[in-house]
Design a protein around this motif. Structure first.
Motif, PDB file in Angstrom:
ATOM      1  N   GLY A  39      -4.892  -3.310  -8.924  1.00 46.30           N
ATOM      2  CA  GLY A  39      -5.771  -2.242  -8.478  1.00 46.30           C
ATOM      3  C   GLY A  39      -5.272  -1.587  -7.206  1.00 46.30           C
ATOM      4  O   GLY A  39      -4.506  -2.161  -6.432  1.00 46.30           O
ATOM      5  N   ARG A  40      -5.741  -0.382  -7.009  1.00 48.37           N
ATOM      6  CA  ARG A  40      -5.281   0.425  -5.878  1.00 48.37           C
ATOM      7  C   ARG A  40      -5.656  -0.158  -4.523  1.00 48.37           C
ATOM      8  O   ARG A  40      -4.928   0.037  -3.558  1.00 48.37           O
ATOM      9  CB  ARG A  40      -5.800   1.844  -6.001  1.00 48.37           C
ATOM     10  CG  ARG A  40      -5.119   2.597  -7.115  1.00 48.37           C
ATOM     11  CD  ARG A  40      -5.350   4.082  -6.949  1.00 48.37           C
ATOM     12  NE  ARG A  40      -4.663   4.816  -7.982  1.00 48.37           N
ATOM     13  CZ  ARG A  40      -3.427   5.269  -7.860  1.00 48.37           C
ATOM     14  NH1 ARG A  40      -2.745   5.080  -6.768  1.00 48.37           N
ATOM     15  NH2 ARG A  40      -2.864   5.939  -8.844  1.00 48.37           N
ATOM     16  N   ASP A  41      -6.776  -0.854  -4.426  1.00 47.60           N
ATOM     17  CA  ASP A  41      -7.177  -1.406  -3.124  1.00 47.60           C
ATOM     18  C   ASP A  41      -6.152  -2.403  -2.615  1.00 47.60           C
ATOM     19  O   ASP A  41      -5.758  -2.371  -1.448  1.00 47.60           O
ATOM     20  CB  ASP A  41      -8.550  -2.070  -3.197  1.00 47.60           C
ATOM     21  CG  ASP A  41      -9.667  -1.067  -3.380  1.00 47.60           C
ATOM     22  OD1 ASP A  41      -9.440   0.136  -3.092  1.00 47.60           O
ATOM     23  OD2 ASP A  41     -10.756  -1.477  -3.805  1.00 47.60           O
ATOM     24  N   ASN A  42      -5.698  -3.286  -3.468  1.00 48.26           N
ATOM     25  CA  ASN A  42      -4.698  -4.281  -3.087  1.00 48.26           C
ATOM     26  C   ASN A  42      -3.381  -3.589  -2.755  1.00 48.26           C
ATOM     27  O   ASN A  42      -2.723  -3.920  -1.771  1.00 48.26           O
ATOM     28  CB  ASN A  42      -4.524  -5.297  -4.215  1.00 48.26           C
ATOM     29  CG  ASN A  42      -3.783  -6.537  -3.769  1.00 48.26           C
ATOM     30  OD1 ASN A  42      -3.269  -6.616  -2.656  1.00 48.26           O
ATOM     31  ND2 ASN A  42      -3.718  -7.512  -4.646  1.00 48.26           N
ATOM     32  N   ILE A  43      -3.006  -2.636  -3.575  1.00 48.57           N
ATOM     33  CA  ILE A  43      -1.761  -1.915  -3.330  1.00 48.57           C
ATOM     34  C   ILE A  43      -1.858  -1.147  -2.009  1.00 48.57           C
ATOM     35  O   ILE A  43      -0.943  -1.182  -1.186  1.00 48.57           O
ATOM     36  CB  ILE A  43      -1.431  -0.976  -4.504  1.00 48.57           C
ATOM     37  CG1 ILE A  43      -1.047  -1.809  -5.732  1.00 48.57           C
ATOM     38  CG2 ILE A  43      -0.321  -0.005  -4.136  1.00 48.57           C
ATOM     39  CD1 ILE A  43      -0.899  -1.009  -7.007  1.00 48.57           C
ATOM     40  N   GLU A  44      -2.991  -0.485  -1.783  1.00 47.99           N
ATOM     41  CA  GLU A  44      -3.165   0.310  -0.563  1.00 47.99           C
ATOM     42  C   GLU A  44      -3.044  -0.557   0.690  1.00 47.99           C
ATOM     43  O   GLU A  44      -2.334  -0.208   1.630  1.00 47.99           O
ATOM     44  CB  GLU A  44      -4.518   1.020  -0.578  1.00 47.99           C
ATOM     45  CG  GLU A  44      -4.791   1.846   0.652  1.00 47.99           C
ATOM     46  CD  GLU A  44      -3.810   2.986   0.855  1.00 47.99           C
ATOM     47  OE1 GLU A  44      -3.519   3.309   2.025  1.00 47.99           O
ATOM     48  OE2 GLU A  44      -3.316   3.559  -0.122  1.00 47.99           O
ATOM     49  N   SER A  45      -3.709  -1.698   0.716  1.00 47.62           N
ATOM     50  CA  SER A  45      -3.658  -2.547   1.914  1.00 47.62           C
ATOM     51  C   SER A  45      -2.260  -3.109   2.135  1.00 47.62           C
ATOM     52  O   SER A  45      -1.792  -3.201   3.271  1.00 47.62           O
ATOM     53  CB  SER A  45      -4.695  -3.676   1.823  1.00 47.62           C
ATOM     54  OG  SER A  45      -4.405  -4.536   0.745  1.00 47.62           O
ATOM     55  N   THR A  46      -1.576  -3.452   1.060  1.00 51.21           N
ATOM     56  CA  THR A  46      -0.228  -3.999   1.185  1.00 51.21           C
ATOM     57  C   THR A  46       0.760  -2.918   1.633  1.00 51.21           C
ATOM     58  O   THR A  46       1.620  -3.168   2.485  1.00 51.21           O
ATOM     59  CB  THR A  46       0.219  -4.634  -0.145  1.00 51.21           C
ATOM     60  OG1 THR A  46      -0.748  -5.602  -0.537  1.00 51.21           O
ATOM     61  CG2 THR A  46       1.566  -5.310   0.002  1.00 51.21           C
TER      62      THR A  46
END
Length: 133
Positions: A39-46
């Protein structure tokens, strides 16, 4: 592909090597998140961590270079500035188009440039710092 700080990438400088390891860990985390569809949330934070950490790491390296009067400082800093721009473009592509094959291929290519830089330039910096200490 997992990135690890192998012996041929170690510079011998504890700070530089520990930060390189953390950078590789962040890239691995991003690749894992992308490949697992987290998901984008995990990708965004990383992605954000990776961008921030690259800036911190480059700043730390540049401080060492100025402290020990590294003769290749200007060229090294120029590489850092260009690399930050390239990494931002690469991670923006992942943010906008998702974790597709093209975006992950570009990320691998970008990390390959960093690895080549570590193998040559960062080793020179570490050797200079060691000899000047």
């Amino acid at each position: 592909m997992k990135y690890t700080l192998t012996n041929d990438l170690e510079t011998g400088n504890a700070l530089i090597d520990s930060e390189h390891k953390q950078l590789f860990d962040a890239v691995n985390k991003l690749m894992d998140a992308c490949s697992q569809g987290k998901g984008r949330d995990n990708i965004e934070s990383t992605v954000q961590f990776l961008l921030n950490y690259v800036s911190k790491h480059f700043s730390d390296e540049e401080q060492l270079q100025t402290k020990y009067k590294y003769p290749g400082y200007a060229a090294h800093k120029q590489f850092h500035e260009g690399y930050k721009r390239t990494l931002a473009q690469t991670t923006d592509q992942i943010r906008t188009s998702g974790a597709n094959i093209a975006a992950l291929g570009k990320l691998n290519e970008t990390i390959g440039v960093l690895i080549a830089h570590i193998r040559t330039e960062d080793k020179r910096v570490a050797a200079h710092v060691k000899s000047a200490s």
